[in-house]
Design a protein around this motif. Sequence first.
Motif, PDB file in Angstrom:
ATOM      1  N   TYR A  46      -9.167 -10.763 -34.980  1.00 18.94           N
ATOM      2  CA  TYR A  46      -7.870  -9.960 -35.741  1.00 18.94           C
ATOM      3  C   TYR A  46      -8.039 -10.045 -36.202  1.00 18.94           C
ATOM      4  O   TYR A  46      -6.931  -9.160 -36.665  1.00 18.94           O
ATOM      5  N   THR A  47      -7.996 -11.149 -37.603  1.00 15.22           N
ATOM      6  CA  THR A  47      -7.470 -10.944 -39.324  1.00 15.22           C
ATOM      7  C   THR A  47      -8.110  -9.454 -39.083  1.00 15.22           C
ATOM      8  O   THR A  47      -7.046  -9.138 -39.999  1.00 15.22           O
ATOM      9  N   THR A  71      -3.985 -16.630 -36.076  1.00 18.34           N
ATOM     10  CA  THR A  71      -4.363 -15.168 -37.320  1.00 18.34           C
ATOM     11  C   THR A  71      -3.512 -15.117 -38.651  1.00 18.34           C
ATOM     12  O   THR A  71      -4.268 -14.747 -39.972  1.00 18.34           O
ATOM     13  N   MET A  74      -4.848 -16.527 -41.856  1.00 15.52           N
ATOM     14  CA  MET A  74      -5.758 -15.713 -42.459  1.00 15.52           C
ATOM     15  C   MET A  74      -5.854 -14.462 -43.144  1.00 15.52           C
ATOM     16  O   MET A  74      -6.419 -14.246 -43.963  1.00 15.52           O
ATOM     17  N   VAL A  75      -4.659 -13.810 -42.611  1.00 18.96           N
ATOM     18  CA  VAL A  75      -4.532 -12.057 -43.182  1.00 18.96           C
ATOM     19  C   VAL A  75      -3.521 -12.823 -44.834  1.00 18.96           C
ATOM     20  O   VAL A  75      -4.137 -12.195 -45.117  1.00 18.96           O
ATOM     21  N   ARG A  78      -6.707 -13.041 -47.453  1.00 18.18           N
ATOM     22  CA  ARG A  78      -6.814 -11.701 -47.364  1.00 18.18           C
ATOM     23  C   ARG A  78      -6.036 -10.127 -48.186  1.00 18.18           C
ATOM     24  O   ARG A  78      -6.615 -10.008 -48.678  1.00 18.18           O
ATOM     25  N   CYS A 158      -9.870 -22.034 -38.065  1.00 15.34           N
ATOM     26  CA  CYS A 158      -8.649 -21.622 -38.442  1.00 15.34           C
ATOM     27  C   CYS A 158      -9.516 -21.225 -40.413  1.00 15.34           C
ATOM     28  O   CYS A 158      -9.855 -22.396 -41.094  1.00 15.34           O
TER      29      CYS A 158
END
Length: 222
Positions: A46-47, A71, A74-75, A78, A158
Amino acid sequence: MFVFIPGAGGAAWYWHRVVSTLRARGYEAAAVDLPGDDESAGLPEYTDAVADVIGDRGDVVLVAQSMGGFTAPMVCARVPVDLLVLVNAMIPLPAETPGQWWDNTGAPAARVAAAEAGGYSVEFDLPTYFLHDVPPEVVAAGAAHERAEADIAFSQPCGIERWPDVPTRVLAGAQDRFFPLEFQRRVAGDRLGTDTDETPGGHLAALSHPLDLADRLVRYLP
């Protein structure tokens, strides 16, 4: 650019009324379709999907609903995100799984207590808890987009070491029966040390009150 993460099931369609409203006002907006019903894909995938949509864009407002709250951080770890908005969202701790979140936060007990106080059924069903304020024609159109969330994501942590250093707003539907308003306020305060804003609507406020939600998101812009 507004980028939207859906909740369990991963259907980008959930956000379509807000996305179309924002685009009509001249904003760039996109909802990400996630492989929520795929047992071989989970939070890391998903990320990846959300990060791919963002790419190297700047001025990103990331908006996550319900399980999309796992999610979203985590995004943010990134790719660059200017603002994170959590809408009726699960707020995870580092390494917490979606499966653990329920008991850790007391979500089931909060839902039942709100139902008893509000005079509606304590037994979960979609019409009572998700669709009670969604227009019938929208409910009918959504049937083609429904899909169950695969089990895999509920057991995945997570993948953050700490909450990302991104300005974060918590927005709760005033009529949310699944994650009641006072419950969301408590969790946001305990986990993020932040206040919770209100918007009209229930758990699926993007379907029931898209104009109000779009207005709030635009007001959040710098």
